[in-house]
Design a protein around this motif. Structure first.
Motif, short mmCIF file in Angstrom:
data_model
loop_
_atom_site.label_atom_id
_atom_site.label_comp_id
_atom_site.label_asym_id
_atom_site.label_seq_id
_atom_site.Cartn_x
_atom_site.Cartn_y
_atom_site.Cartn_z
N VAL A 231 0.86 -1.19 0.00
CA VAL A 231 0.00 0.00 0.00
C VAL A 231 0.89 1.24 0.00
N GLY A 232 0.73 2.10 -1.00
CA GLY A 232 1.56 3.29 -1.06
C GLY A 232 2.99 2.96 -1.44
N ASP A 233 3.88 3.92 -1.19
CA ASP A 233 5.28 3.74 -1.62
C ASP A 233 6.23 3.55 -0.45
N THR A 234 5.67 3.21 0.73
CA THR A 234 6.51 2.95 1.90
C THR A 234 6.03 1.67 2.60
N ILE A 235 6.83 1.17 3.50
CA ILE A 235 6.45 0.02 4.31
C ILE A 235 5.30 0.41 5.24
N THR A 236 4.27 -0.43 5.27
CA THR A 236 3.15 -0.21 6.19
C THR A 236 2.86 -1.49 6.97
N GLU A 237 1.87 -1.39 7.84
CA GLU A 237 1.41 -2.53 8.62
C GLU A 237 1.08 -3.72 7.72
N ALA A 238 0.55 -3.46 6.54
CA ALA A 238 0.19 -4.56 5.64
C ALA A 238 1.41 -5.39 5.25
N ASP A 239 2.54 -4.75 5.01
CA ASP A 239 3.77 -5.47 4.65
C ASP A 239 4.28 -6.31 5.82
N VAL A 240 4.19 -5.76 7.02
CA VAL A 240 4.62 -6.51 8.20
C VAL A 240 3.81 -7.79 8.32
N ARG A 241 2.51 -7.68 8.10
CA ARG A 241 1.63 -8.84 8.27
C ARG A 241 1.89 -9.92 7.23
N LEU A 242 2.19 -9.53 6.00
CA LEU A 242 2.48 -10.53 4.98
C LEU A 242 3.87 -11.14 5.17
N PHE A 243 4.84 -10.33 5.56
CA PHE A 243 6.22 -10.81 5.62
C PHE A 243 6.38 -12.03 6.51
N LEU A 277 12.23 -7.01 1.93
CA LEU A 277 11.89 -6.75 3.33
C LEU A 277 12.89 -7.43 4.27
N PHE A 278 13.27 -8.66 3.96
CA PHE A 278 14.21 -9.38 4.82
C PHE A 278 15.51 -8.60 5.00
N GLN A 279 15.95 -7.94 3.94
CA GLN A 279 17.20 -7.19 3.99
C GLN A 279 17.03 -5.78 4.54
N PRO A 310 13.59 -30.81 9.83
CA PRO A 310 14.37 -30.85 8.59
C PRO A 310 15.61 -29.97 8.67
N VAL A 311 16.65 -30.38 7.97
CA VAL A 311 17.88 -29.58 7.91
C VAL A 311 17.68 -28.40 6.96
N GLY A 312 17.03 -28.63 5.83
CA GLY A 312 16.83 -27.58 4.84
C GLY A 312 15.68 -26.67 5.20
N PRO A 313 15.38 -25.74 4.32
CA PRO A 313 15.99 -25.49 3.01
C PRO A 313 17.25 -24.65 3.11
N ASP A 314 17.97 -24.57 2.01
CA ASP A 314 19.12 -23.69 1.90
C ASP A 314 18.62 -22.24 1.94
N LEU A 315 19.17 -21.45 2.84
CA LEU A 315 18.66 -20.10 3.06
C LEU A 315 19.51 -19.01 2.41
N ARG A 316 20.52 -19.39 1.65
CA ARG A 316 21.42 -18.38 1.11
C ARG A 316 20.72 -17.36 0.22
N GLY A 317 19.64 -17.78 -0.42
CA GLY A 317 18.94 -16.88 -1.32
C GLY A 317 18.38 -15.64 -0.66
N TRP A 318 18.13 -15.69 0.65
CA TRP A 318 17.55 -14.53 1.33
C TRP A 318 18.44 -13.29 1.25
N LEU A 319 19.73 -13.50 1.04
CA LEU A 319 20.65 -12.36 1.03
C LEU A 319 21.08 -11.96 -0.37
#
Length: 359
Positions: A231-243, A277-279, A310-319
């Motif tokens: 919503v809009g061009d900044t982070i809002t409550e909606a983004d927090v809830r989806l993340f 968002l993660f970054q 589980p050991v996975g998944p590989d998380l390197r993609g987050w960065l």
């Protein structure tokens, strides 16, 4: 908002079901209890609980997506100096979340081993689930509220006198109707949708939830293909809830909850949005992948009877680069990023992705 009630997960008290009993009722669909303690902490103290620095303690579990929202909002707004945080461990039994990460298994501020003690301090006959997040009144030791959707909104709108300099507007008045609309769709079909899949008691109820989930994820992909934030061009409550749901998708929901049409990492727009968002300070640095996996795979014994994590998944993609900045937008609007987490609240580096995977 995780439930440790001993009642059936399709009863009026269920959120994530019972620690000792089952999470799935054969032949039935999962219905989430949305009856919370609705007392509010407000600037004017209308419910008897005025905003006061140092008076309240936010009790969370990093494993829980509903609690993770409150952790993120508290950090983005810079409320750490005025609202302390107690952290429960990732697993619980049928009675309650416990403070097993603290020395002696006792919360150092509240002096209790189990969150249920704070609920019973408010109501000795409290009949519902012992849930996180919860805000506790430190002087009395009693829970004030566990109304998790309202908690984060009130942190944004009622605690403004104590926001850090440069705190973002997560719930700007001019966008509230649109934020509420999008957040409601996300809650019904995504946040709660993954649980409707995972705790479905029949093939029919599972398939209904599965299609609703992925239809909404497709809708979100289309919406986010031309705009950086919901919503809009900044982070809002909606983004927090989806993340917080997206952060758990590949690690838990894809396999454990049978949400397996696509991994998040196979949905290009949502995957780039989630990485963006993660970054962003306040999001990824509050995410503990080890505790997330321990909670779901150990506690949900009727879904995962071996309790093998589980050991996975590989998380390197987050960065990896996300390139979402090409869509414009300003993460914090006219504000600034939050400073680094306070030392006592830093996620264990071995539970994160600094070396390419969570241990």
């Amino acid at each position: 908002m995780t439930d440790t009630s001993t009642q059936s997960p399709t009863s009026s008290t269920a959120h994530e079901g019972s620690g000792a009993g089952g999470y799935v009722t054969k032949g039935q669909e999962f219905n989430r209890d949305t009856n919370y303690i609705t007392t509010r902490i407000t600037a004017d103290g209308r419910d008897g609980f005025p905003v006061e620095p140092g008076r309240y303690r936010l009790v969370v579990a990093r494993a829980c997506p509903w609690a993770n929202r409150a952790i993120i909002v508290r950090r983005l707004l810079g409320l750490e100096p005025v609202l302390s945080m107690g952290v429960c461990g990732p697993t619980h039994d049928e009675r309650s979340w416990t403070f097993d990460l603290d020395p002696g298994g006792v919360d150092p501020v509240l002096g209790i081993p189990r969150l249920q003690d704070a609920y019973f301090r408010r109501d000795p006959d409290y009949p519902r689930g012992i849930t996180v997040p919860a805000v506790v009144d430190i002087p009395t030791g009693a829970v004030v509220t566990n109304d998790y959707p309202q908690i984060t909104l009130d942190l944004s709108t009622q605690w403004t006198a104590f926001h850090r300099e440069g705190a973002p507007e997560l719930y700007p008045e001019r966008l509230r109707d649109e934020i509420d609309h999008v957040a409601d769709l996300v809650f019904r079909d995504v946040n709660n949708g993954v649980y409707r899949c995972g705790f479905a008691g029949s093939q029919e109820s599972y398939e209904r939830a599965y299609h609703r989930l992925f239809d909404r994820l497709d809708w979100l992909q289309e919406r986010l293909s031309t705009q950086r934030y919901l919503v809009g061009d900044t982070i809002t409550e909606a983004d927090v809830r989806l993340f917080t749901t997206l952060a758990r998708f590949d690690a838990v929901y894809h396999g454990h909850f049978k949400c397996n049409r696509s991994k998040l990492s196979e949905m290009p727009v949502l995957w780039a949005y989630a990485r963006d968002l993660f970054q962003t300070p306040g999001f990824g640095d509050t995410t503990d992948f080890v505790q997330i996996k321990q909670h779901y795979y150990i506690v949900h014994k009727d879904i995962n009877p071996t309790q093998i994590v589980p050991v996975g998944p590989d998380l390197r993609g987050w960065l990896t680069p996300h390139h979402r900045e090409e869509l414009g937008g300003r993460p914090f609007g006219d504000g600034t990023p939050p400073p680094p987490p306070v030392p006592s609240e830093v996620v264990d580096p071995e539970h994160w992705v600094t070396d390419g995977r969570a241990h």
